[in-house]
Every structure is written in structure tokens, then in C-alpha cells.
Enzyme design. Sequence first.
Site, PDB file in Angstrom:
ATOM      1  N   GLU A   7       6.929 -26.050 -47.400  1.00  0.00           N
ATOM      2  CA  GLU A   7       7.750 -25.799 -46.206  1.00  0.00           C
ATOM      3  C   GLU A   7       8.614 -27.021 -45.966  1.00  0.00           C
ATOM      4  O   GLU A   7       8.192 -28.132 -46.248  1.00  0.00           O
ATOM      5  CB  GLU A   7       6.852 -25.626 -44.960  1.00  0.00           C
ATOM      6  CG  GLU A   7       5.915 -24.455 -45.026  1.00  0.00           C
ATOM      7  CD  GLU A   7       4.831 -24.498 -43.938  1.00  0.00           C
ATOM      8  OE1 GLU A   7       4.943 -25.320 -43.002  1.00  0.00           O
ATOM      9  OE2 GLU A   7       3.888 -23.720 -44.035  1.00  0.00           O
ATOM     10  N   LYS A  10       9.954 -30.108 -44.081  1.00  0.00           N
ATOM     11  CA  LYS A  10       9.351 -30.921 -43.036  1.00  0.00           C
ATOM     12  C   LYS A  10      10.426 -31.143 -41.980  1.00  0.00           C
ATOM     13  O   LYS A  10      11.388 -31.870 -42.193  1.00  0.00           O
ATOM     14  CB  LYS A  10       8.862 -32.252 -43.599  1.00  0.00           C
ATOM     15  CG  LYS A  10       8.131 -33.092 -42.591  1.00  0.00           C
ATOM     16  CD  LYS A  10       7.438 -34.263 -43.278  1.00  0.00           C
ATOM     17  CE  LYS A  10       6.571 -35.060 -42.318  1.00  0.00           C
ATOM     18  NZ  LYS A  10       7.335 -35.760 -41.302  1.00  0.00           N
ATOM     19  N   ASP A  37      12.344 -32.430 -38.865  1.00  0.00           N
ATOM     20  CA  ASP A  37      12.358 -33.738 -38.226  1.00  0.00           C
ATOM     21  C   ASP A  37      12.447 -33.592 -36.711  1.00  0.00           C
ATOM     22  O   ASP A  37      13.511 -33.645 -36.119  1.00  0.00           O
ATOM     23  CB  ASP A  37      13.543 -34.549 -38.762  1.00  0.00           C
ATOM     24  CG  ASP A  37      13.332 -36.037 -38.570  1.00  0.00           C
ATOM     25  OD1 ASP A  37      12.243 -36.425 -38.096  1.00  0.00           O
ATOM     26  OD2 ASP A  37      14.247 -36.808 -38.891  1.00  0.00           O
ATOM     27  N   TYR A  44       4.318 -23.549 -37.526  1.00  0.00           N
ATOM     28  CA  TYR A  44       3.859 -23.747 -38.905  1.00  0.00           C
ATOM     29  C   TYR A  44       2.361 -23.902 -39.107  1.00  0.00           C
ATOM     30  O   TYR A  44       1.917 -23.965 -40.228  1.00  0.00           O
ATOM     31  CB  TYR A  44       4.584 -24.907 -39.580  1.00  0.00           C
ATOM     32  CG  TYR A  44       4.531 -26.224 -38.821  1.00  0.00           C
ATOM     33  CD1 TYR A  44       3.324 -26.853 -38.547  1.00  0.00           C
ATOM     34  CD2 TYR A  44       5.703 -26.832 -38.390  1.00  0.00           C
ATOM     35  CE1 TYR A  44       3.296 -28.054 -37.853  1.00  0.00           C
ATOM     36  CE2 TYR A  44       5.676 -28.035 -37.701  1.00  0.00           C
ATOM     37  CZ  TYR A  44       4.467 -28.641 -37.428  1.00  0.00           C
ATOM     38  OH  TYR A  44       4.434 -29.812 -36.746  1.00  0.00           O
ATOM     39  N   LYS A  46       8.185 -36.860 -49.176  1.00  0.00           N
ATOM     40  CA  LYS A  46       9.351 -37.314 -48.420  1.00  0.00           C
ATOM     41  C   LYS A  46      10.635 -37.263 -49.236  1.00  0.00           C
ATOM     42  O   LYS A  46      10.620 -37.367 -50.454  1.00  0.00           O
ATOM     43  CB  LYS A  46       9.126 -38.753 -47.952  1.00  0.00           C
ATOM     44  CG  LYS A  46       7.926 -38.917 -47.040  1.00  0.00           C
ATOM     45  CD  LYS A  46       8.233 -38.482 -45.643  1.00  0.00           C
ATOM     46  CE  LYS A  46       8.594 -39.687 -44.820  1.00  0.00           C
ATOM     47  NZ  LYS A  46       8.465 -39.586 -43.418  1.00  0.00           N
ATOM     48  N   CYS A  63      50.383 -48.748 -34.094  1.00  0.00           N
ATOM     49  CA  CYS A  63      50.047 -48.246 -35.421  1.00  0.00           C
ATOM     50  C   CYS A  63      50.083 -49.392 -36.441  1.00  0.00           C
ATOM     51  O   CYS A  63      51.092 -50.092 -36.541  1.00  0.00           O
ATOM     52  CB  CYS A  63      51.036 -47.152 -35.824  1.00  0.00           C
ATOM     53  SG  CYS A  63      50.793 -46.583 -37.517  1.00  0.00           S
ATOM     54  N   CYS A  73      53.147 -48.522 -39.022  1.00  0.00           N
ATOM     55  CA  CYS A  73      54.579 -48.501 -38.691  1.00  0.00           C
ATOM     56  C   CYS A  73      54.896 -49.226 -37.393  1.00  0.00           C
ATOM     57  O   CYS A  73      56.059 -49.331 -37.012  1.00  0.00           O
ATOM     58  CB  CYS A  73      55.091 -47.065 -38.636  1.00  0.00           C
ATOM     59  SG  CYS A  73      54.501 -46.158 -37.199  1.00  0.00           S
ATOM     60  N   CYS A 109      49.457 -41.751 -33.890  1.00  0.00           N
ATOM     61  CA  CYS A 109      50.723 -42.432 -34.103  1.00  0.00           C
ATOM     62  C   CYS A 109      51.789 -41.347 -33.949  1.00  0.00           C
ATOM     63  O   CYS A 109      51.766 -40.358 -34.676  1.00  0.00           O
ATOM     64  CB  CYS A 109      50.765 -43.031 -35.511  1.00  0.00           C
ATOM     65  SG  CYS A 109      52.427 -43.545 -35.966  1.00  0.00           S
ATOM     66  N   CYS A 165      56.171 -42.070 -39.936  1.00  0.00           N
ATOM     67  CA  CYS A 165      55.251 -43.167 -40.243  1.00  0.00           C
ATOM     68  C   CYS A 165      54.852 -43.053 -41.715  1.00  0.00           C
ATOM     69  O   CYS A 165      54.408 -41.992 -42.174  1.00  0.00           O
ATOM     70  CB  CYS A 165      54.011 -43.051 -39.359  1.00  0.00           C
ATOM     71  SG  CYS A 165      52.684 -44.174 -39.831  1.00  0.00           S
TER      72      CYS A 165
HETATM   73  S1  IVH Z   1       1.739 -29.267 -41.006  1.00  0.00           S
HETATM   74  C1  IVH Z   1      -2.309 -31.491 -40.336  1.00  0.00           C
HETATM   75  N1  IVH Z   1       4.135 -28.435 -41.470  1.00  0.00           N
HETATM   76  O1  IVH Z   1       5.147 -33.654 -39.792  1.00  0.00           O
HETATM   77  C2  IVH Z   1      -0.895 -31.694 -40.098  1.00  0.00           C
HETATM   78  N2  IVH Z   1       3.893 -30.474 -40.264  1.00  0.00           N
HETATM   79  O2  IVH Z   1       3.483 -36.268 -40.500  1.00  0.00           O
HETATM   80  C3  IVH Z   1      -0.253 -30.393 -39.949  1.00  0.00           C
HETATM   81  N3  IVH Z   1       6.002 -31.475 -39.559  1.00  0.00           N
HETATM   82  O3  IVH Z   1       2.746 -34.009 -37.312  1.00  0.00           O
HETATM   83  C4  IVH Z   1       1.169 -30.519 -40.005  1.00  0.00           C
HETATM   84  N4  IVH Z   1       7.298 -29.932 -40.400  1.00  0.00           N
HETATM   85  O4  IVH Z   1       5.085 -33.110 -36.671  1.00  0.00           O
HETATM   86  C5  IVH Z   1       3.395 -29.408 -40.919  1.00  0.00           C
HETATM   87  N5  IVH Z   1       6.209 -27.520 -41.921  1.00  0.00           N
HETATM   88  C6  IVH Z   1       5.458 -28.494 -41.369  1.00  0.00           C
HETATM   89  C7  IVH Z   1       6.032 -29.585 -40.689  1.00  0.00           C
HETATM   90  C8  IVH Z   1       5.213 -30.565 -40.156  1.00  0.00           C
HETATM   91  C9  IVH Z   1       7.251 -31.061 -39.721  1.00  0.00           C
HETATM   92  C10 IVH Z   1       5.628 -32.721 -38.881  1.00  0.00           C
HETATM   93  C11 IVH Z   1       4.558 -32.570 -37.848  1.00  0.00           C
HETATM   94  C12 IVH Z   1       3.433 -33.418 -38.336  1.00  0.00           C
HETATM   95  C13 IVH Z   1       4.146 -34.406 -39.180  1.00  0.00           C
HETATM   96  C14 IVH Z   1       3.232 -34.966 -40.219  1.00  0.00           C
END
Ligand code: IVH
Length: 689
Positions: free
Chosen positions: A131, A133, A135, A243, A331, A425, A428, A443, A448
Site C-alpha cells: 500500500e 505510505k 504522508d 488501512y 521508504k 526589469c 530592459c 515587465c 523587452c
Molecule cells: S499500517 C502497525 N499502512 O505510517 C502499524 N501505516 O510509520 C500499522 N502509514 O503510523 C500501520 N500509510 O501513520 C500503515 N498504508 C499504510 C500507511 C501507514 C501511512 C503511516 C501510519 C503509521 C506510520 C508508520
Amino acid sequence: MNDTREKAKQRIETLRLEIEEHARLYYEQDAPVIDDESYDRLLRELEMLESAWPEFAASDSPTRKVGGKALGKFEKHPHRVPMLSLANAFDEGELRDFETRILKRLEPDADTAQLDLFSVPKRPAIEYVTEPKIDGLSLELEYENGRLVRAVTRGDGTVGEVVTRNVWNIPDIPHTIQALENVDVFNLRGEVYMDREGFEALNRRQTEEGSKTFANPRNAAAGSLRQLDPAVSQKRPLRFFAYSLGITTSDKPASQLDFLQTIATWGFQVNPLHHRCETLDEVMEQYRKLIELRENLPYDIDGMVVKVNRFDLQETLGQIAKSPRWAIAYKFPAIEKATRVERIVVQVGRTGAVTPVAELEPVPVAGVEVRRATLHNADEIARKDVREGDWVFVRRAGDVIPEVVSVILEKRSEDSRPYEFPSHCPECGSELVRVESEAVTRCPNRDCPAQVLESIVHFASKKAMDIDGMGRKIVENLLATGEISTVADMYGLTRGRLAAQERLAEKSADNLIRAIEASKTPPLGRFYFALGIRNVGEHMALKLAQEYPDLSLLAQASAEELETIDEIGPEVARSVTTFFADSANRLLIERLAEAGVKPQAPEKQKETAKTSVFYGKTFVLTGKLSTLTRDEAQDRIRALGGRAASSVSKKTDVVVAGENAGSKLEKAQKLGIEVWTEEDLVARFGEEA
Ligand code: IVH
């Protein structure tokens, strides 16, 4: 104590304090001063030292803690099952190590079981779900008998903050779930985030109100969620991806995939990019795919989470101090890095817009060395208070020009001075102007040299007239030697005059002449784009070509008429009419025509017999269509010579009303506009075909 030991002890202590401070700034203040990658590096160094010198590892070391502490202003609530964090993998090797650890735990006797040389070791096939991750920040939702009773932030992982009312308006969080009517407890977790559009809109609003702006969508989401006044949170464009499953009294699904599928049917948003993988190679493939997609997603992701799919295996695997063994965060290379601004310069573009640019101490960002970053405009510089010599975060995302995100104020030198935007500018010398309602400084001198050069380069560029070989250098030379002064002059160039140009070989001169000749019949959309009408990008130009298959039609269109077209707003409409109202532009177009430039109308429209009932008419579609999508319907209308607009006005010829048509239908009836049903539309399509 020997020297190395003493040094390790001291370093551990320093790292611990440093990391704690950064964690506080990040989690509690939403104002980090180092980028994520540097933070991870510190944390890893500490982890390494602690494992080498376990006697110095404090029990409350940041390597054992999750996130920031609960802020103390909200009601606290304990998590019945701790909200864990994830271990990180930074490369393929670390991902493979993750699997090796899992396999070892799932078959503790593997070494002995393999004694029989003829038997293939039976590795349990492990299936993963990957999945993105997201942010943002994690949130737990508690449902009792199908009703949302509480939303709690992660806090320190054990105790979080109750933010139920703050998330009340998030469209992705259902308040009631029928399927859970008879389930005492159902807890679910996910990520609160802000998409980029929402983030930008919020920052714009904050600027207008003179309030603090946010450095990135994650900080904006955090700052918006943790508002003491829920009414403020409710106005912020927060979103939620679900999730993971928390504690529940209901039957549990068998796997993460089952879980995701089920909750999606209950109205949760499940990230569509999750994927089932049968091998680690597939996981790697997903990783590469996600990295590619990442830049064009409407929200930020900072990695990929890899989870063991089966819940029974997850349970067997369990967890270590702060993270589960069955999942890992793989990551991505950071797209935000810290560096220093050496100088701020301004650039003049083809429309005269003056863009400030930060020249940076070069820094690699996600695989590309970044030396310059845009500061957008004067307001943005003032808002971020970026100064020469400042340390800043820069961000690079895909094809987008790198930008300065925020200043690291803590690192600002005492003698720094606010940046002063130039009044004239640099190219010119004209006095720069700024229209009150616009963010851009311009400008005003259309002669120019910078504007002339940029507009010719744009005209010749690949996505415009596509004159192969007519790059910036040549254009510069041609301008400098007086061979050309407008784009139309290019069509009068001869081989001999071109070959006389510095550094242009005869053969290239031939090729260039051929390319100029070949560019005389461009698709109309590209020609509209090449003209450099303000606010008319590639897409808009194409749109205009569909609606106005003839240049003279577009030149005569009124702003009001233009605005009835889907996607065309007042700004674009005004830009188009202003462009054609300018006699210099009309003259240029005439000269291009005289030189033999003949744009080609889109194929479909040319074929259309002008007898089609759709020809030249403006249609508005409203309500739900059942036999075709709105896009399909609009495409077909256009193919038959009609126009598809989004709002009903006196200029509308026909309104097509699908199911549950609302205010547009009412308005059509009020204005006495012809109304068709979906069947009428389809029947007429049939007749034309
Ligand atoms: S599963 C047991 N799935 O990433 C941990 N986390 O550093 C279960 N996060 O605390 C987390 N997308 O805030 C999971 N698809 C995803 C995620 C996700 C973002 C974040 C979440 C978690 C941190 C882990």
C-alpha cells in the site's frame, strides 16, 4: 572506561537529545528543522550504537518510542491496542532481510527440517499486500453498534487525543455503518491527510487572512486536525484513507485484502493503489511503479507499506518493541531536502511575468541535483520570508520545477535582511508593474528582449510548432544578428542567411529550413498553444481547437461565449479576448498566414457535415446518464460539431437531462431552452451515424 566506549556513550546521549528535540518540533510543533532523511539517519545511527552498546540504551530512548506525545489540550483516550509504528527499509537488501526474518519465525525448525536432502524445503508461500505510505497522521476510529463514537490520534501510541468533532466533516469517514449495527465494538485505523490541491487552497486562504501558512501537506493536515476549536478543523480540507483493523467484537476477516475490500463497501476510502503480491519480486515491482506514480498523485506518499496479507500469520509473527514484525515501510528517496540559498535572481518569461528564483547550494533530491528552485512570485517570497543566505527546504516532485518550501528560521544568520523585489526589469530596465488582483509582477514592455526571446523559443518548441533545431541558442543568435524580430520572420529565413549564423553548419541550416517548412501545417491546437496566449496551456489550447475549429471563430468569440464552455473560466476567457483585441497580435497572425502557415482543424470536425443537428450548437449535460458516461457523450457531441458547456445560459441551445437533473434543468426550463432526455440524445447520435 575505555575511549571508544566513552565516545559511544557520549554520542548516544547527544543523539538522543538531538532526536528528541527534532521529534518535538516535528510532532508537536508541526515545524521540523531537518528533512525526513536526515532525521532517519540520526535515528539509525542511534539504533546502531544502541545495539552495539546495549548498556547505554535508555528504556525511554527515541528508538523505542512512537511519535510525539499527546499535546495535552485535548481529552486523552487510551488505545486498547497500542498504535504501533513501522520499521523502515531503505533498499532492496533491507526488504529481503525483512522476509528472511519472517520466514525464520514462521518455520523455526527449518534448519533441521531440511536434513533430508531430497525434499525441497517447504517455505510457506507468503503473500503480501503493498500500500502507498500516506504522508499524514494516523487516526483511530471507534464504532459502537455501527455509530462513530470516537476518533483518537495516535499520540504516544498508548494514549491519544480525542478529535471526534474535528474529523466530523471529513467526507471519507462514515458516521454510521449499517453492517455494524449489531457489532459492539469495531475500531479501524487509517491516515488523515490533505491532498495537494486542498493544501494549496488552504495556504492561499491563510495568506489572504494574514495567518500562518504550512510548509507541506503533512504539516497542514497535522495543524488542521489538532485545532482546539473543532469548527476550524471542520473547515479544513482533510481526507482519510483507512488501512488497518483495530480491536473488534465482530468476526474478523481472514486477511488484509478481505478487510480492505469489506470496508470499502461500507463507505471508507481505501487507497486504490494497494496490490496483492505473491513474491518479493512483485513487491519490488510495485515499489518501482509507485515511485513513478508518486509524482503525479494528488496527495503525498513517502514510501510503500508492505504487509503480510494473512491475519493469522500476522498474529503468529507478533511485534517487537515499537513495530509489528509482519509489516515494514519501504521508504522512497526524500523529495524534500535542506540546503542554502546563495542568491535570489528574477527571470522574465514570455508573457512578461517576472519570476523570482533561488540559486541554491547544489543538493541531490530524489536522484537529481537541484541548483535552482522557484519562489513563484513576490507574495510567496514575502509569505515565506525567504532571504539570501537562508537555509531552506527545497522540494522536487516529478516534472514540476523544484520549489522552496520553507525557511529554517533557526539557522538564519543575524545579519540577514528581507529580500527586496526589484522595481525595474533586469532585462530592459522598464518599471515593473503589478495588477492589484494578480500575484504576478510583470515587465510591461512587449519589446523587452527577454519576452521576445522567450516567446519565439516557445513558438518553436516541441509542443507548439515543433520546429526541430530551433532552440534557444539559435533564436538568440538570430535575434542578435537582426535576422528575425518576430516569429513570422522565421518563415522568411533562407538557407544562405541561416548558414551565415555563427556555429551553424550547412547541413543543420538545411535541416532547419526543412523543419521550418514542415511546421507550416500544425494541428490547430498546437498553433493556439504556440501563440502564447496568457493562461492558455497545452490542454486549454486543445480544448479551444475543439470548440473553435477556425482561427477566425476564436478571434471573434466574446468572453461571455467562451465562458459557457466547459473548463473555461473568466480568466482564460479574458486572456483570449484580450489577446485578439491587440492589433499587434492580429498583425502577427496575418503575417503568419501570408507566410503560408495554415493550421489544421481537428480531423473529426472537418468531416462533420454541417447538416448535423449538433453542428454549432452548445449543449449542457446534467444529471446522471445511464447508457454512456458524460465524457463519452461530450466527446460525441464535439465529434459531431457541437460544443459541450458546463453551465446553462442564454447561449445554451440544448440541455440534456439525465436522472435526478437539478438546478440546471430548472434554469433551462426558465429560459425556455430545448430539453432532451438521454434517449433523445442517443437516438440523435444514432441518426447522425
Ligand atoms: S499500517 C502497525 N499502512 O505510517 C502499524 N501505516 O510509520 C500499522 N502509514 O503510523 C500501520 N500509510 O501513520 C500503515 N498504508 C499504510 C500507511 C501507514 C501511512 C503511516 C501510519 C503509521 C506510520 C508508520
